[in-house]
Design an enzyme around this catalytic site. Structure first.
Site, PDB file in Angstrom:
ATOM      1  N   ASP A 256      50.885  38.638  40.849  1.00 26.08           N
ATOM      2  CA  ASP A 256      50.555  37.240  40.534  1.00 26.08           C
ATOM      3  C   ASP A 256      49.039  36.980  40.492  1.00 26.08           C
ATOM      4  O   ASP A 256      48.614  35.868  40.174  1.00 26.08           O
ATOM      5  CB  ASP A 256      51.228  36.277  41.528  1.00 26.08           C
ATOM      6  CG  ASP A 256      50.960  36.643  42.975  1.00 26.08           C
ATOM      7  OD1 ASP A 256      50.355  37.722  43.227  1.00 26.08           O
ATOM      8  OD2 ASP A 256      51.355  35.877  43.863  1.00 26.08           O
TER       9      ASP A 256
ATOM     10  N   GLU B 201      44.152  44.690  54.812  1.00 26.70           N
ATOM     11  CA  GLU B 201      43.145  45.347  53.951  1.00 26.70           C
ATOM     12  C   GLU B 201      42.074  46.010  54.814  1.00 26.70           C
ATOM     13  O   GLU B 201      41.709  47.168  54.611  1.00 26.70           O
ATOM     14  CB  GLU B 201      42.485  44.335  53.008  1.00 26.70           C
ATOM     15  CG  GLU B 201      43.432  43.647  52.038  1.00 26.70           C
ATOM     16  CD  GLU B 201      44.005  42.346  52.566  1.00 26.70           C
ATOM     17  OE1 GLU B 201      43.906  42.095  53.804  1.00 26.70           O
ATOM     18  OE2 GLU B 201      44.541  41.579  51.753  1.00 26.70           O
TER      19      GLU B 201
END
Lengths: 278, 278
Positions: free
Chosen positions: B159, B242
């Site tokens: 997305d 991350e």
């Protein structure tokens, strides 16, 4: 005699050189043709393939856009779609008092064929948010396009999603055509879902089933000829804006062309407004 | 004498024809070269331009995807982005017990270079929704890619929005590199916002400022060499997924390469779930 024979050799030489030069010129021209053709045709993984690109009808993609955090992201994504489409001109109408440098710079860097328009929408007194911007694009076409031009208009919201195959459907449009739209009107696909001989024999409709042509903005295209036949037709401030516009151009469920209604080729996607703290 | 002169004319003729043929062959070969070059290079409006495409490092774009109404719309949009990128291989990992025909058919029609993977994510016991799918892709690379390959991995959510320019940044990656991400972490742009000599001198961070490398998934790329140096490093179930992953590969704010941090080249966009009544 020897003099004449020498002359013959010279003449033969000159003739050969001449023929060779002409041959090379012809070859060069032909190969140039090939190069030109390949440049426009052979990017099989990146563009729609068309045998004779220059004879395709032009598509005017009309996009209203307004300032918000996701604006450039949306335009980036949409530009990457239309970059794949040959013979496409983007009419981007900004909801603004003047062209913003953000959008102007974006378009300038895009290498796309485009026209940057602007007009302020009147958000306080209406149902439809982008009435002026849409009508501004219609006005531009009626003023700048020759009525005899083989061109088709398509309204592309900046947050929607378009399969590249939808542009093949658009190009089939003789006067006005329609196809189903995904995630619209409360349905997985709204619009024509069964078609035969270029007409819709069944429509999938949930929201406002009485609409004359029950289709989302992403589900129809109109030939510019029709815009010139009905020179005053434009968008009005109605919730069934698409249907009323199509009706004003003379279309109904029976005469709108429906060539393909199997898969969804355009989706009414919407983007969340991001939560920004700064 | 006349006989010899006639012979001369014949010999001259044969020589000319021979020279012409050789000339034409040389010309043809050269022009073929031009055609070939143009095929891979000159699609200026549709692809990133690279002088020597085949010598570019390969990019492995890793995308986790899961079944929902907007899934094919999102994949359509993302595929149109990566269709513009040369030397790109798409690793699509489905959150499913087996490959779904919806995604398999979509990829099959796409003409992209791809690998279709699948694994079920464990949504009930964790913070990160797509842990297994991401690690599945890392596993595939360690199993199928030669450690000496000049290739770079990039995690691309289905997305998100990616400027084509981000792929130029990705290809500069020597070991691990980062750039700002738009609309992430509560900010208009999160990550390095001032850089000098390939290092970040200032970071823009709001959410969890203590992270070792405060960057969104769309804001970093890692060379496959590093994956082989740290053969057990993978994503763990942490909100700062991350940063923890980059730390496990040996990166911190000082040694991660930052070549460019002026504009936003990737946006953490999100799509609204549509309201469907049927």
């Amino acid at each position: 005699v020897a003099y004449f024979e020498k002359m013959k050799v010279k003449i033969a030489s000159i003739c050969f050189v001449g023929i060779v030069l002409i041959g090379l010129l012809i070859l060069r021209q032909n190969l140039n043709g090939v190069i030109h053709k390949r440049n426009t045709m052979v990017c099989p993984d990146t563009r729609l393939e068309h045998k004779d690109e220059k004879n395709l009808p032009l598509i005017y993609g009309i996009t209203s856009t307004y300032k918000r955090h996701v604006q450039i992201a949306e335009l980036t994504r949409l530009s990457q779609t239309v970059m794949h489409v040959p013979m496409f001109h983007w009419l981007l109408t900004e909801d603004a008092h003047s062209k913003t440098s953000l959008v102007a710079d974006f378009l300038n860097q895009s290498k796309l064929s485009y026209t940057h328009l602007f007009i302020k929408n009147n958000l306080t007194s209406g149902i439809v948010k982008d009435l002026n911007t849409r009508n501004n694009a219609l006005h531009w076409i009626r003023k700048n396009v020759q009525p005899s031009t083989n061109a088709i208009i398509y309204f592309m919201d900046d947050d929607n999603t378009y399969s590249l195959r939808v542009f093949d459907e658009i190009r089939k449009t003789k006067r006005g055509s329609a196809w189903p739209v995904g995630l619209a009107g409360g349905l997985l696909h709204e619009g024509p879902i069964e078609c035969k001989d270029g007409k819709a024999v069944r429509w999938n409709v949930h929201w406002w089933p009485q609409r004359t042509v029950p289709i989302d903005m992403a589900g129809f295209a109109v030939h510019v000829n029709v815009l010139f036949e009905k020179p005053t037709a434009e968008f009005t401030d109605r919730p069934d804006i698409e249907s009323v516009f199509l009706e004003s151009l003379g279309f109904n469920r029976d005469n709108i062309e429906v060539n393909y209604c199997k898969d969804v080729l355009a989706w009414h996607t919407q983007t969340k407004a991001p939560v920004i703290v700064e």
